[in-house]
Write an enzyme that holds these catalytic residues in place. Structure first.
Site, short mmCIF file in Angstrom:
data_model
loop_
_atom_site.label_atom_id
_atom_site.label_comp_id
_atom_site.label_asym_id
_atom_site.label_seq_id
_atom_site.Cartn_x
_atom_site.Cartn_y
_atom_site.Cartn_z
N GLU A 1 3.18 0.40 2.98
CA GLU A 1 2.78 -0.60 3.98
C GLU A 1 2.82 -1.98 3.31
O GLU A 1 2.34 -2.15 2.19
CB GLU A 1 1.36 -0.31 4.48
CG GLU A 1 1.28 0.96 5.30
CD GLU A 1 -0.12 1.27 5.79
OE1 GLU A 1 -0.26 1.76 6.91
OE2 GLU A 1 -1.09 1.03 5.03
N HIS B 1 0.82 -1.22 0.00
CA HIS B 1 0.00 0.00 0.00
C HIS B 1 0.85 1.27 0.00
O HIS B 1 1.46 1.62 1.01
CB HIS B 1 -0.93 -0.02 1.23
CG HIS B 1 -1.79 1.19 1.35
ND1 HIS B 1 -2.04 1.83 2.53
CD2 HIS B 1 -2.47 1.90 0.41
CE1 HIS B 1 -2.82 2.87 2.33
NE2 HIS B 1 -3.09 2.94 1.04
N1 NAD Z 1 -5.43 7.97 -4.79
C1 NAD Z 1 -4.95 7.72 -3.59
O1 NAD Z 1 -4.66 8.64 -2.81
C2 NAD Z 1 -4.68 6.30 -3.18
C3 NAD Z 1 -3.76 6.05 -2.16
C4 NAD Z 1 -3.48 4.73 -1.81
C5 NAD Z 1 -4.15 3.70 -2.44
N2 NAD Z 1 -5.07 3.98 -3.41
C6 NAD Z 1 -5.71 2.83 -4.07
O2 NAD Z 1 -5.08 2.63 -5.32
C7 NAD Z 1 -6.03 2.15 -6.26
C8 NAD Z 1 -6.04 3.07 -7.46
O3 NAD Z 1 -6.32 4.38 -7.06
P1 NAD Z 1 -6.04 5.63 -8.01
O4 NAD Z 1 -6.27 6.83 -7.18
O5 NAD Z 1 -4.77 5.46 -8.73
O6 NAD Z 1 -7.27 5.48 -9.05
P2 NAD Z 1 -7.39 6.11 -10.50
O7 NAD Z 1 -8.85 6.22 -10.76
O8 NAD Z 1 -6.54 7.32 -10.64
O9 NAD Z 1 -6.78 4.98 -11.45
C9 NAD Z 1 -7.37 3.72 -11.61
C10 NAD Z 1 -6.98 3.21 -12.99
O10 NAD Z 1 -7.37 1.84 -13.07
C11 NAD Z 1 -7.96 1.61 -14.33
N3 NAD Z 1 -8.83 0.44 -14.15
C12 NAD Z 1 -9.98 0.38 -13.45
N4 NAD Z 1 -10.44 -0.89 -13.44
C13 NAD Z 1 -9.54 -1.64 -14.13
C14 NAD Z 1 -9.43 -3.02 -14.46
N5 NAD Z 1 -10.35 -3.89 -14.05
N6 NAD Z 1 -8.39 -3.43 -15.20
C15 NAD Z 1 -7.45 -2.55 -15.62
N7 NAD Z 1 -7.49 -1.23 -15.34
C16 NAD Z 1 -8.53 -0.79 -14.60
C17 NAD Z 1 -8.67 2.89 -14.67
O11 NAD Z 1 -8.86 2.99 -16.07
C18 NAD Z 1 -7.69 3.93 -14.13
O12 NAD Z 1 -6.75 4.30 -15.09
C19 NAD Z 1 -7.35 2.03 -5.51
O13 NAD Z 1 -7.45 0.74 -4.99
C20 NAD Z 1 -7.17 3.03 -4.40
O14 NAD Z 1 -7.97 2.75 -3.29
C21 NAD Z 1 -5.33 5.24 -3.81
#
Ligand code: NAD
Length: 512
Positions: free
Chosen positions: A164, A152
């Site tokens: 993490e 994480h």
């Molecule tokens: N943004 C944050 O601050 C943060 C911090 C830690 C963890 N996270 C976690 O990281 C993950 C991604 O978050 P993010 O903010 O980068 O989201 P985001 O929306 O910026 O990016 C997600 C990407 O995944 C793609 N996607 C969605 N479903 C898919 C699939 N089935 N197969 C392939 N591609 C797919 C989307 O097209 C998009 O480009 C989530 O699980 C989120 O909880 C986010």
């Protein structure tokens, strides 16, 4: 080559080829630091054009690094060449490890890992960047849950130097060790924690916002004053309401509710009705132009501090009990040139100063048998060097409150005055942070030193929760919590046994 772009750690990564599924905000950050650590990185995303956008974005950062001479052109070229496109999931077949950063939905992540199990070698690792889902639950859909792990990262990944490492209940030790080594090779501090709601950092972050919201909900003072106090007195980089506005209530309210419910309504994490209402009204924060603050051209409109009242000096009698508190207040009175009374009780028009811990001004005044109309409570938890805070009983007369404000601000130190509260503002928020951190240690979510370092890096607090308790004095923190619990009856303030044992034995809170 630059320290800022390239990791300082030169340990070779335990894997050579890494796949990333989901190239949004998180996926691209992870790809960047993986390429910089020398891995070959395959990028995959469902959305057309997403991979090109991600490569362009990351390439742009490296270009800027070259322009600013923080990166050599050769390195930038090498990194760029190590970013490959995986048009289909099958193109990830040769990866040693795949990290998913797709939508935060359990079923989507389970389905993806099931598909990847059909494609990847049996030894390949499946890592999830989930913030809020159970790693064990994601792994439960897999044939080989021992190779599934939480990895994480925090946003923005290259700057937030922490990851993490979260083994699920069936993850093998070997996978955990190697993924931890990968995190280190990527230049990050690795915080190994158990698969519990919010893991370590988001769990430890529950107290700051929820206690500030409670203080606001009790009309103790306004949001801008609470922010000022926590920044000036507490040394926090930003106040809780500035932070809520930055994150957006659509995200933070959901996290508050999710962790609260996942812990079966643990009162220490209880969210506030205030945020649900504000979310409903669309007051999300910066992103919607208005949250707790209103934003004009992206800048918050911060209300001015209330003006300081005029007041003439009057005799001061100190009712603070602890010797150190008495001495601090006496120095202040002498420094201002006001008359300090030394009798057994206050004279007829003396201003009475008390310094409660976790008690409100009213209870403290009555317990000490002092005249409530002339009593003012001063917060000494963080000393008197920075902002000074005072609170008054509902019976305190304006003349005495004004006199106390004039006294506390005599040397230009800012002063915040507010209504009666059990534990002022700083005491309440700090005690809750230390208590939640102690309970994380009690539950064995992570090692005490890991808890502190992870919170410093992940939340930007001036110290980790256990070190914060030791800094302010764990006995004082325990007294604040016990008094808050006695006065409110709210189990939110029950002290963690970890804190109580170490405080009463006189041990540091980081004692394992
Ligand atoms: N943004 C944050 O601050 C943060 C911090 C830690 C963890 N996270 C976690 O990281 C993950 C991604 O978050 P993010 O903010 O980068 O989201 P985001 O929306 O910026 O990016 C997600 C990407 O995944 C793609 N996607 C969605 N479903 C898919 C699939 N089935 N197969 C392939 N591609 C797919 C989307 O097209 C998009 O480009 C989530 O699980 C989120 O909880 C986010």
């Amino acid at each position: 080559m630059s320290k800022e772009i390239l990791k300082a750690d030169t340990t070779p990564p335990p894997y050579q080829t890494l796949g990333i599924v989901g190239t949004g905000a998180m996926g691209r950050g992870i790809a960047q630091i993986a390429a910089q650590a020398g891995l070959t990185v395959y990028l995959h995303d469902l959305r057309d054009g997403a991979i090109d956008e991600a490569r362009e974005f990351i390439g742009g950062l490296w270009d800027r690094g070259v322009q600013k001479q923080r990166l050599s052109e050769t390195d930038a070229e090498r990194f760029r060449a190590s970013l490959k496109e995986a048009t289909t999931l099958a193109d990830l077949a040769g990866c040693d490890i795949v990290i998913e950063a797709i939508v935060e939905q359990l079923e989507a992540k389970q389905t993806l890992f099931q598909q990847l199990e059909e494609i990847l070698d049996d030894r390949a690792v499946l890592a999830t960047n989930t913030s809020s889902l159970s790693v064990t639950a994601i792994a439960s859909a897999c044939r080989r849950p021992q190779r599934v792990i939480g990895f994480h990262f925090f946003n923005p990944v290259p700057l937030m130097k922490i990851v993490e490492v979260i083994p699920g209940l069936r993850t093998s030790d070997d996978v955990t060790d190697r993924v931890e080594a990968l995190g280190k090779a990527m230049g990050h501090f690795t915080a190994r924690a158990t698969d519990t709601p919010g893991f370590l950092v988001n769990h430890a972050g529950r107290a700051f916002g929820t206690e500030a919201l409670r203080i606001l909900g009790e009309s103790v003072t306004d949001h801008a004053t609470i922010d000022r106090i926590l920044v000036d007195q507490g040394g926090f980089r930003m106040g809780p309401f500035t932070l809520l506005d930055l994150t957006g209530l659509d995200v933070s309210h959901a996290v508050m509710e999710s962790i609260y419910h996942q812990y079966y309504e643990e009162p220490r994490f209880r969210p506030s009705p205030l945020t649900r209402q504000r979310l409903t009204a669309g007051l999300l924060g910066r992103k919607s132009g208005e949250g707790f603050y209103r934003y004009v051209d992206g800048k918050p409109e911060v209300p001015d501090e209330p003006p300081l009242p005029d007041a003439s000096p009057r005799p001061v009698w100190i009712g603070a009990e602890a010797d150190e508190a008495k001495a601090q207040l006496a120095d202040l009175v002498r420094g201002a040139g006001w008359a300090l009374e030394n009798g057994p009780g206050p004279s007829a028009d003396a201003l009475c100063l008390v310094a409660p811990l976790g008690e409100d001004a009213t209870a403290c005044t009555l317990r000490l048998g002092l005249p409530a109309e002339r009593c003012v409570a001063v917060d000494l938890l963080a000393g008197l060097d920075k902002r000074r805070c005072l609170m008054t009983t509902p019976a305190t007369l304006a003349d005495y409150r004004n006199a106390a404000m004039a006294l506390l601000s005599h040397d230009g130190t800012p002063v915040s005055a507010f209504s009666d509260s059990n534990g002022f503002v700083l005491q309440r928020v700090v005690a809750c942070i230390v208590n939640v951190g102690s309970e994380i240690a009690q539950q064995g979510v992570a090692e005490p030193d890991t808890i502190d370092r992870a919170v410093e890096l992940g939340l930007g607090y001036p110290r980790g929760p256990l070190a914060m308790g030791d800094h302010y004095g764990s006995r004082r923190i325990l007294a604040i919590l016990d008094n808050l619990l006695a006065a409110t009856g709210d189990p939110r303030y029950r002290a963690s046994p970890w804190l109580r044992r170490r405080a009463t034995l006189g041990l540091r809170l980081t004692t394992p």
